[in-house]
Design a protein around this motif. Structure first.
Motif, PDB file in Angstrom:
ATOM      1  N   TYR A   1       4.209  -9.881   0.189  1.00  0.00           N
ATOM      2  CA  TYR A   1       3.698 -10.486  -1.040  1.00  0.00           C
ATOM      3  C   TYR A   1       3.314 -11.940  -0.804  1.00  0.00           C
ATOM      4  O   TYR A   1       2.307 -12.439  -1.291  1.00  0.00           O
ATOM      5  CB  TYR A   1       4.723 -10.378  -2.170  1.00  0.00           C
ATOM      6  N   GLU A   2       4.159 -12.608  -0.002  1.00  0.00           N
ATOM      7  CA  GLU A   2       3.886 -14.011   0.328  1.00  0.00           C
ATOM      8  C   GLU A   2       2.552 -14.154   1.045  1.00  0.00           C
ATOM      9  O   GLU A   2       1.758 -15.039   0.738  1.00  0.00           O
ATOM     10  CB  GLU A   2       4.974 -14.532   1.266  1.00  0.00           C
ATOM     11  N   ARG A   3       2.349 -13.284   2.001  1.00  0.00           N
ATOM     12  CA  ARG A   3       1.128 -13.381   2.806  1.00  0.00           C
ATOM     13  C   ARG A   3      -0.124 -13.279   1.920  1.00  0.00           C
ATOM     14  O   ARG A   3      -1.032 -14.090   2.013  1.00  0.00           O
ATOM     15  CB  ARG A   3       1.133 -12.274   3.864  1.00  0.00           C
ATOM     16  N   ILE A   4      -0.121 -12.288   1.060  1.00  0.00           N
ATOM     17  CA  ILE A   4      -1.302 -12.083   0.223  1.00  0.00           C
ATOM     18  C   ILE A   4      -1.436 -13.222  -0.796  1.00  0.00           C
ATOM     19  O   ILE A   4      -2.530 -13.710  -1.062  1.00  0.00           O
ATOM     20  CB  ILE A   4      -1.244 -10.717  -0.515  1.00  0.00           C
ATOM     21  N   SER A   5      -0.308 -13.670  -1.338  1.00  0.00           N
ATOM     22  CA  SER A   5      -0.355 -14.795  -2.273  1.00  0.00           C
ATOM     23  C   SER A   5      -0.884 -16.037  -1.578  1.00  0.00           C
ATOM     24  O   SER A   5      -1.678 -16.785  -2.144  1.00  0.00           O
ATOM     25  CB  SER A   5       1.036 -15.107  -2.817  1.00  0.00           C
ATOM     26  N   PHE A   6      -0.412 -16.228  -0.351  1.00  0.00           N
ATOM     27  CA  PHE A   6      -0.899 -17.396   0.389  1.00  0.00           C
ATOM     28  C   PHE A   6      -2.414 -17.321   0.541  1.00  0.00           C
ATOM     29  O   PHE A   6      -3.116 -18.303   0.343  1.00  0.00           O
ATOM     30  CB  PHE A   6      -0.239 -17.494   1.763  1.00  0.00           C
ATOM     31  N   ASP A   7      -2.893 -16.153   0.891  1.00  0.00           N
ATOM     32  CA  ASP A   7      -4.340 -15.989   1.045  1.00  0.00           C
ATOM     33  C   ASP A   7      -5.070 -16.386  -0.232  1.00  0.00           C
ATOM     34  O   ASP A   7      -6.107 -17.032  -0.198  1.00  0.00           O
ATOM     35  CB  ASP A   7      -4.678 -14.538   1.410  1.00  0.00           C
ATOM     36  N   GLU A   8      -4.502 -15.996  -1.350  1.00  0.00           N
ATOM     37  CA  GLU A   8      -5.154 -16.318  -2.613  1.00  0.00           C
ATOM     38  C   GLU A   8      -5.129 -17.828  -2.894  1.00  0.00           C
ATOM     39  O   GLU A   8      -6.140 -18.434  -3.237  1.00  0.00           O
ATOM     40  CB  GLU A   8      -4.485 -15.561  -3.771  1.00  0.00           C
TER      41      GLU A   8
ATOM     42  N   HIS B   1       2.123  -1.371  -0.974  1.00  0.00           N
ATOM     43  CA  HIS B   1       1.830  -0.110  -1.652  1.00  0.00           C
ATOM     44  C   HIS B   1       2.786   1.007  -1.260  1.00  0.00           C
ATOM     45  O   HIS B   1       2.944   1.971  -2.003  1.00  0.00           O
ATOM     46  CB  HIS B   1       0.391   0.319  -1.381  1.00  0.00           C
ATOM     47  N   LEU B   2       3.379   0.875  -0.088  1.00  0.00           N
ATOM     48  CA  LEU B   2       4.325   1.912   0.343  1.00  0.00           C
ATOM     49  C   LEU B   2       5.678   1.281   0.643  1.00  0.00           C
ATOM     50  O   LEU B   2       6.133   1.283   1.781  1.00  0.00           O
ATOM     51  CB  LEU B   2       3.801   2.627   1.606  1.00  0.00           C
ATOM     52  N   PRO B   3       6.294   0.719  -0.363  1.00  0.00           N
ATOM     53  CA  PRO B   3       7.542  -0.003  -0.119  1.00  0.00           C
ATOM     54  C   PRO B   3       8.664   0.956   0.270  1.00  0.00           C
ATOM     55  O   PRO B   3       8.698   2.095  -0.203  1.00  0.00           O
ATOM     56  CB  PRO B   3       7.830  -0.653  -1.469  1.00  0.00           C
ATOM     57  N   LYS B   4       9.531   0.466   1.128  1.00  0.00           N
ATOM     58  CA  LYS B   4      10.680   1.283   1.498  1.00  0.00           C
ATOM     59  C   LYS B   4      11.882   0.933   0.633  1.00  0.00           C
ATOM     60  O   LYS B   4      12.843   1.682   0.556  1.00  0.00           O
ATOM     61  CB  LYS B   4      11.004   1.080   2.980  1.00  0.00           C
ATOM     62  N   ASN B   5      11.833  -0.227   0.040  1.00  0.00           N
ATOM     63  CA  ASN B   5      12.901  -0.617  -0.878  1.00  0.00           C
ATOM     64  C   ASN B   5      12.356  -1.629  -1.874  1.00  0.00           C
ATOM     65  O   ASN B   5      11.248  -2.130  -1.708  1.00  0.00           O
ATOM     66  CB  ASN B   5      14.091  -1.204  -0.105  1.00  0.00           C
ATOM     67  N   VAL B   6      13.148  -1.913  -2.890  1.00  0.00           N
ATOM     68  CA  VAL B   6      12.667  -2.790  -3.966  1.00  0.00           C
ATOM     69  C   VAL B   6      12.374  -4.195  -3.462  1.00  0.00           C
ATOM     70  O   VAL B   6      11.430  -4.849  -3.901  1.00  0.00           O
ATOM     71  CB  VAL B   6      13.710  -2.869  -5.097  1.00  0.00           C
ATOM     72  N   GLU B   7      13.196  -4.650  -2.499  1.00  0.00           N
ATOM     73  CA  GLU B   7      13.031  -6.016  -1.991  1.00  0.00           C
ATOM     74  C   GLU B   7      11.603  -6.239  -1.490  1.00  0.00           C
ATOM     75  O   GLU B   7      11.034  -7.295  -1.623  1.00  0.00           O
ATOM     76  CB  GLU B   7      14.000  -6.311  -0.835  1.00  0.00           C
ATOM     77  N   GLN B   8      11.076  -5.184  -0.895  1.00  0.00           N
ATOM     78  CA  GLN B   8       9.756  -5.305  -0.313  1.00  0.00           C
ATOM     79  C   GLN B   8       8.680  -5.601  -1.361  1.00  0.00           C
ATOM     80  O   GLN B   8       7.627  -6.106  -1.040  1.00  0.00           O
ATOM     81  CB  GLN B   8       9.432  -4.001   0.388  1.00  0.00           C
ATOM     82  N   LEU B   9       8.978  -5.244  -2.604  1.00  0.00           N
ATOM     83  CA  LEU B   9       7.999  -5.460  -3.668  1.00  0.00           C
ATOM     84  C   LEU B   9       8.140  -6.826  -4.311  1.00  0.00           C
ATOM     85  O   LEU B   9       7.291  -7.253  -5.069  1.00  0.00           O
ATOM     86  CB  LEU B   9       8.202  -4.410  -4.762  1.00  0.00           C
ATOM     87  N   SER B  10       9.248  -7.492  -4.017  1.00  0.00           N
ATOM     88  CA  SER B  10       9.514  -8.726  -4.747  1.00  0.00           C
ATOM     89  C   SER B  10       8.504  -9.790  -4.347  1.00  0.00           C
ATOM     90  O   SER B  10       7.905  -9.734  -3.278  1.00  0.00           O
ATOM     91  CB  SER B  10      10.932  -9.219  -4.470  1.00  0.00           C
ATOM     92  N   LYS B  11       8.323 -10.756  -5.244  1.00  0.00           N
ATOM     93  CA  LYS B  11       7.333 -11.791  -4.988  1.00  0.00           C
ATOM     94  C   LYS B  11       7.728 -12.675  -3.808  1.00  0.00           C
ATOM     95  O   LYS B  11       6.932 -13.481  -3.339  1.00  0.00           O
ATOM     96  CB  LYS B  11       7.135 -12.620  -6.255  1.00  0.00           C
ATOM     97  N   ASN B  12       8.979 -12.517  -3.378  1.00  0.00           N
ATOM     98  CA  ASN B  12       9.398 -13.311  -2.221  1.00  0.00           C
ATOM     99  C   ASN B  12       9.303 -12.541  -0.911  1.00  0.00           C
ATOM    100  O   ASN B  12       9.670 -13.053   0.134  1.00  0.00           O
ATOM    101  CB  ASN B  12      10.843 -13.770  -2.395  1.00  0.00           C
TER     102      ASN B  12
END
Ligand code: ADP
Ligand code: MG
Length: 689
Positions: A218-225, A203-214
């Motif tokens: 993002y991985e951590r939350i996706s893994f949880d799902e 939610h508070l990304p410092k750069n675009v990379e941080q938002l990417s699905k990789n």
């Protein structure tokens, strides 16, 4: 402490600062009801406001934050003309342009001679730089209020983007700590942050990379799902495999009799699966099996033979289909195949009279009816079987996961479950979709001699098409003509079919019929049987004939506005033709409004008739979405994870669930995780079912 922290996630969103009743209502319509719903809606991009050029250094199109002094107002007082404010720094000048803003307001935020920070996109007009409707205007002392990097959320009608950002700022700053549910090793090895930190990162990304699905977050939350999904299915499978039943006891006699009524021989692949199912039936474990096979691969006969085995061991069978049309077709087929046997088959549908329905229900209760076919009305509480031994669900992808699991629970321990699906799914998704059951795959199609050709034409060529159809009809072909539903307004929903019918009737008088879901059952049945009996040649239809319909004499299908359909659906529709001894032709007719993606879909269909290949292309084209067809049933497996990016996480989740189940470790520490992803509801079904 932990408990209070947990509650935070399930609090209704109106406790978040910035969400009043009005916004709450709007968000609720988007299915955002609790804090966790809100938090799981991540930004998709960000706006970088860190670029702070001097005015002699502006670049058109770039979001810029500028420090300027206010020089002069220009309020033209002519409608249509915007108000402008001239500003400057020591290197140059710029106009700040306002459409639809009042003078007083502008004077207030941009007082003459004051030093101001303005942020917005630079554009150029009549050779002068300007910012039109700036995103932010504030005094220099408040500069830090213009966040330097701001996440962008998908816009929500009725709530301004600024408000959305504010709401997220508020909620994200109050996310509490919660205990980790995964093993330390896993977190360390994967270099993940904890749950809370991952949410904040997203939610508070410092750069675009941080938002990417990789990104790690993002991985951590996706893994949880993904993990929660697998955990549920593994749990269900484990529970099912502990159900012992009375083995079904039957000989081959009845099956052989049915086979002798068939006008073809089973393929090797079909024989293997029939055998596999027989083994299940004779075993002490309740069968829960999925039969997967591309459209037209011959699944129906396998299910009927299995049903016959169950019936000859003294049990009843229920076959559920998504449409009445399909239910009737199955009834006609089994009546033919059951000739000369004592098996009594019947149909239960909402369309038949109450009195008849009651008769059927009685015959079911006393065991007279052996094989009952129907739509979901089969599973009303008032439908009672004497001894149901097998539930077959045809085209199960139309029903959705929860419904499917609820039904598998319905029959009790002696009731086996056979599901059939024609939507092949990529390997990655197999476990997370069908991890709770055994799977048989029908890979070989019975008609290797025939093929289906796909042609793509523009709507403007409709006259040529009509001539082509005239030729085809002369040669004895029958044709389906599909029109899309228009869903915006219920009232006009059916007009495309009826309109097309009125139009085509002029060219094919006395040889055309139409069908759509809103007709009475009797009428639908009559039209389908007239078509099957070749009383007319051209059938205009909605997608009600999409699933399962089998008329070997119809070898051409025209799909109008083909660009409006998804790949999986087009492939299903196309599967209606080429089912006999002749080649089929599928004509995809597109309108002017076809998009680039629409063109790609047409191309994929033209080059392949392999459902598996098509589903993988579909995955690539639009990411995880409709391939499994759950969209139609209003359920979605994944909100955050995306199989196109996260196939490695699926494998990891498999290893991790295996670790817990193989070592018989307790899994209640994941309860909260299951609740976050709303998987606990599935567990409720099996616990009470
Ligand atoms: P689906 O898998 O899409 O449900 P169906 O079971 O409706 O496919 O089968 C499609 C058509 O193929 C039907 O007309 C069926 O009678 C026919 N069929 C099935 N098995 C064979 C076979 N072994 N040889 C020839 N035709 C077959
Ligand atoms: Mg079928």
């Amino acid at each position: 402490m932990q408990e209070k922290n947990i509650n935070f996630f399930f609090n209704p969103i109106n406790k978040v600062k910035g969400i009043g009743p009005k916004i709450q209502k709007i968000l609720n319509t988007k299915k955002i009801e609790t804090n966790i719903d809100l938090i799981f809606n991540f930004p998709f991009g960000l706006i970088d406001r860190t670029h702070c050029p001097k005015l002699n250094n502006l670049e058109v199109g770039k979001i810029s934050t500028i420090f300027v002094k206010v020089k002069k107002y220009n309020f033209p007082r002519i409608k249509r003309l915007p108000n402008t404010v001239q500003c400057y720094d020591d290197t140059g000048e710029i106009n700040i342009v306002f459409f639809n803003s009042r003078e007083n307001y502008i004077k207030e935020i941009l007082p003459l001679n004051s030093e101001i920070v303005i942020s917005g996109k630079i554009n150029i007009y009549k050779n002068k730089f300007q910012i039109t409707n700036p995103d932010y205007v504030t005094s220099v002392s408040n500069e830090e209020k213009i966040a330097k990097i701001m996440p962008t959320y998908s816009s929500i009608k009725g709530v301004s983007n600024k408000t959305i950002n504010k709401i997220y700022e508020n909620i994200v700053s109050t996310i509490p700590d919660i205990d980790e549910w995964h093993r330390d090793e896993l977190i360390k090895k994967s270099k993940w942050l904890n749950f809370k930190e991952s949410l904040i990162d997203l939610h508070l990304p410092k750069n675009v990379e941080q938002l990417s699905k990789n990104s790690k977050a993002y991985e951590r939350i996706s893994f949880d799902e993904i993990f929660s999904n697998l955990l549920i299915f593994t749990q269900i499978k484990k529970k099912n495999s502990s159900i012992y039943k009375k083995p079904k006891n039957f000989t081959d006699n009845l099956k052989l009799k049915i086979l002798s009524n068939l006008n073809f021989n089973l393929t090797e692949n079909q024989k293997e699966i029939v055998f596999e199912i027989e083994k299940d039936l004779k075993s002490e474990k309740k069968m829960i099996r999925l039969l997967q096979g591309d459209v037209g691969s011959g699944k129906t006969i396998i299910s009927i033979l299995s049903a016959v085995n169950v019936i000859s061991s003294g049990f009843q069978v229920a076959l559920m289909c998504p449409t009445e049309i399909l239910a009737n077709q199955h009834l006609n087929l089994v009546k033919k195949l059951f000739k000369g046997t004592e098996i009594l088959a019947d149909i239960l549908s909402n369309g038949i009279k109450k009195k008849e329905q009651n008769e059927i229900k009685n015959k079911l209760k006393n065991g007279e009816i052996n094989f009952l076919i129907g739509t979901h009305s089969l599973f009303q509480d008032t439908v009672l079987f004497k001894n149901l031994g097998l539930i077959i669900i045809d085209e199960q992808h139309k029903f959705g996961v929860r419904q499917r699991i609820a039904l598998s629970e319905k029959g009790g321990k002696n009731c086996e479950v056979l599901l059939m699906s024609a939507t092949p799914i990529p390997r990655t998704l197999m476990l997370s979709t069908y991890g709770d059951m055994d799977v048989s795959s029908l890979n070989e199609k019975p008609f290797t001699k025939t093929k289906i050709i796909t042609n793509v034409i523009s709507e403007s060529k409709i006259k040529d098409l009509i001539n082509l159809i005239k030729e085809k009809i002369k040669k004895g072909d029958q044709i389906y003509w599909i029109c899309p539903l228009i869903e915006e307004s219920k009232k006009i929903k059916l007009t495309p079919v009826v309109e097309r019918y009125e139009f085509l009737k002029n060219y094919f008088p006395d040889n055309t019929g139409f069908i759509h879901g809103n007709l009475k059952n009797e009428d639908k049945n009559k039209i389908m049987s007239d078509f099957l009996n070749k009383k007319f040649s051209l059938l205009i239809s909605t997608t009600v004939i999409e699933v399962g319909v089998d008329n070997q004499n119809a070898n051409t299908i025209v799909i109008e506005n083909a660009e409006r359909f998804g790949l999986a659906q087009l492939h299903q529709l196309r599967g209606r033709v080429g089912r006999g001894n002749l080649d089929g032709e599928c004509i995809l007719m597109y309108s002017k409004s076809i998009s680039e993606n629409g063109k790609k879909r047409m191309k994929i269909l033209k080059e392949s008739n392999d459902g598996f290949y098509i589903s993988e292309q579909d995955l690539k084209l639009r990411g995880f979405g409709d391939i499994i067809g759950y969209k139609q049933s209003g359920e979605k497996d994944f909100v955050i994870a995306d199989p196109t990016y996260h196939s490695h996480l699926f494998e990891l989740a498999k290893t991790e669930t295996d670790y817990y189940f193989n070592n018989n470790l307790p899994i209640d520490k994941f309860n909260l995780l299951l609740k976050f992803f709303k998987k606990d509801k599935i567990l409720n079904i099996i616990d009470t079912g």
